[in-house]
Design a protein around this motif. Structure first.
Motif: not given
Length: 267
Positions: A74-89, A91-95
């Motif tokens: 909710k903070h204006p300087d925090v952006h969110l990407v959400r994976h629907t399934y676990n991709q591993g560290k 995969g998350a860093v790449t996204s």
């Protein structure tokens, strides 16, 4: 007819040059998150205190963790990407890196969500990245007594393989996930090679960037293992993935060996 002589170009003073560099340097933090609802708020607070926007990548966390992430987002300087399934560290860093580039950032500080990294040195890493914007700023860990001895000694096996696969000792530690990526060359690599998506990511991306002659700067950073910390390292599966990664890189090294040796000894 009178003529007006063209004015001489004005020299760029150091202050102007510094401002131009800063204008071209737009950093953020990328934080891969998987069930770290207890430690993540303090990590995000420390990063925001450094005026560093955050890209959180929820790697399919459990509902209570996802709720905590939503509150932070909710903070204006925090952006969110959400994976629907676990991709591993990896995969998350790449996204997160891709999202950071999409948002217009030029550099991304990779930070773990578990509170192991010493965030008091964020400013030092960002200052160095601003001074050398083309370089990958890498942390090498300074462990305290909390580090599990088995993990500490096991790291040396990966160190040896990295030295073999680069024919160099220049990569001081490939497993520390505290580093500032220049996004332009990093995305070129990510778009051309499929990297490991789990615990093999941190090592593989450094080796492959070394092959591409990516400049790297190394800075010490303290690492602490909390007594009640959460580890998502899966002993058998992740060790298998890391072993396969080293085997792939060894084959790549053999193909590149003449050039790597020429870079080291004949340049």
């Amino acid at each position: 007819m009178s003529s007006i002589a063209p004015s001489a170009p004005q020299p760029v003073v150091p202050q102007q040059l510094a401002l131009e560099i800063e204008d071209d340097f737009r950093p953020c933090a990328v934080v891969p998150v998987y069930n770290h609802e207890r430690t993540l708020p303090a990590v995000v607070a420390a990063l925001l205190a450094e005026d560093l926007p955050c890209v959180l990548v929820d790697d399919a966390s459990r509902p209570e963790a996802a709720q905590a992430i939503d509150e932070l987002a909710k903070h204006p300087d925090v952006h969110l990407v959400r994976h629907t399934y676990n991709q591993g560290k990896g995969g998350a860093v790449t996204s997160g890196l891709r999202e950071a580039a999409r948002l217009g950032f030029t550099h991304a500080l990779q930070v773990d969500a578990d509170g192991q990294h010493d965030l008091s040195c964020v400013g030092l890493f960002l200052d160095r990245a601003c001074q050398a914007p083309e370089a990958l700023i890498c942390g090498y860990p300074l462990y305290d007594a909390s580090v599990p001895k088995g993990r500490l000694y096991a790291r040396y096996l990966t160190h040896v393989w990295v030295w073999i696969n680069t024919l160099s000792l220049s990569i001081r530690d490939s497993m520390c996930g505290f580093r500032v990526y220049p996004l332009a060359p990093t995305l070129v690599l990510l778009d051309s090679v499929e990297l490991g998506k789990r615990m093999d990511f941190d090592t593989e991306i450094l080796v492959r960037m070394h092959w591409r002659e990516q400049p790297m700067v190394w800075l010490p950073t303290r690492v602490h293992y909390p007594k009640d910390g959460i580890s998502h390292f899966r002993l058998w599966l992740d060790n298998l993935l890391i072993s396969r990664m080293h085997a792939r890189l060894f084959g790549g090294m053999l193909l590149r060996a003449p050039r790597l040796l020429w870079r080291r000894f004949l340049r």
